[in-house]
Write a protein that holds these residues in place. Sequence first.
Motif, PDB file in Angstrom:
ATOM      1  N   THR A   1      25.191  37.201 115.388  1.00 57.46           N
ATOM      2  CA  THR A   1      26.333  37.079 115.965  1.00 57.46           C
ATOM      3  C   THR A   1      25.776  37.409 117.813  1.00 57.46           C
ATOM      4  N   LYS A   2      27.075  37.019 118.721  1.00 61.36           N
ATOM      5  CA  LYS A   2      26.584  37.599 120.133  1.00 61.36           C
ATOM      6  C   LYS A   2      27.203  39.591 119.855  1.00 61.36           C
TER       7      LYS A   2
ATOM      8  N   PRO B   1      32.395  34.753 120.247  1.00 59.71           N
ATOM      9  CA  PRO B   1      31.493  36.159 119.394  1.00 59.71           C
ATOM     10  C   PRO B   1      30.993  36.511 118.322  1.00 59.71           C
ATOM     11  N   HIS B   2      32.258  36.193 117.210  1.00 60.76           N
ATOM     12  CA  HIS B   2      31.886  36.679 115.736  1.00 60.76           C
ATOM     13  C   HIS B   2      31.188  35.299 114.952  1.00 60.76           C
ATOM     14  N   GLU B   3      30.703  34.438 115.900  1.00 54.08           N
ATOM     15  CA  GLU B   3      30.157  32.759 115.106  1.00 54.08           C
ATOM     16  C   GLU B   3      28.195  33.238 115.567  1.00 54.08           C
ATOM     17  N   LYS B   4      27.961  33.212 113.618  1.00 56.42           N
ATOM     18  CA  LYS B   4      26.210  32.932 114.271  1.00 56.42           C
ATOM     19  C   LYS B   4      25.710  31.620 115.116  1.00 56.42           C
ATOM     20  N   LEU B   5      24.123  32.464 115.405  1.00 55.84           N
ATOM     21  CA  LEU B   5      23.673  31.336 116.093  1.00 55.84           C
ATOM     22  C   LEU B   5      22.728  30.854 115.057  1.00 55.84           C
TER      23      LEU B   5
ATOM     24  N   HIS C   1      17.598  37.320 121.077  1.00 59.03           N
ATOM     25  CA  HIS C   1      18.092  36.730 120.068  1.00 59.03           C
ATOM     26  C   HIS C   1      17.984  35.882 118.574  1.00 59.03           C
ATOM     27  N   ASN C   2      18.111  36.263 117.979  1.00 60.97           N
ATOM     28  CA  ASN C   2      18.016  36.024 116.378  1.00 60.97           C
ATOM     29  C   ASN C   2      18.540  34.497 116.169  1.00 60.97           C
ATOM     30  N   ASN C   3      17.948  33.205 116.560  1.00 61.22           N
ATOM     31  CA  ASN C   3      19.281  32.454 116.718  1.00 61.22           C
ATOM     32  C   ASN C   3      18.609  31.264 114.886  1.00 61.22           C
TER      33      ASN C   3
END
Length: 195
Positions: free
Chosen positions: A114-115, A104-108, A83-85
């Motif tokens: 996002t998920k 689900p729409h929020e970026k890590l 996962h690109n964090n």
Amino acid sequence: MQILLIRHGQSEADLLDVHEGRADFPLTSVGIEQAKKMAMRVQEELPPDFIWASTLKRASETANILANKIGCPIKYLPELQEHNNGDLAGKPLTEGPHPSELLPHEKLGNVGETKIEFRARGEQIFSLIKKNSEEYNRIAIVSHGGMISRILESFLQLPVIHDAYFLTGDTGIHFIECNSRGRLVRFINCTSHLK
């Protein structure tokens, strides 16, 4: 086609208690020994004809150990990375949210995935690998816990948003199969080679 999904061994990030994700840490000496034990087991019981692997050090080193033991070809794909964090990569675990805390729409990590984006990448790379592996009876995919979960979700045709999750230990092996009857799960997260 039979598919082995294999997680990398212990990495230096595990000892530092930092967010790993796209941070590119190598295997520890323990991780190297874990990978050797996994490779021995796979060679004896389930040798693949071809290996696909993430380009991040901890997974590519694990895949190299397996490929050298088996003596089969390997191809590295950046799409198999974790996962690109974003800006959380390499930072202490005490900083930033856990992916499970995000919608689900929020970026890590503010600029990461996002998920939904991560799941889409998992779907896409699994489709590509299956298409380009049709000539093989058994393949291995050496990657990361998050990507292995995305591939299992794709394989099981789970919806993008769900509350199931898959645990994968260091060098854990999942064994799945696509055959004329459908999709078969042979076993999940086996780490008996480490005992």
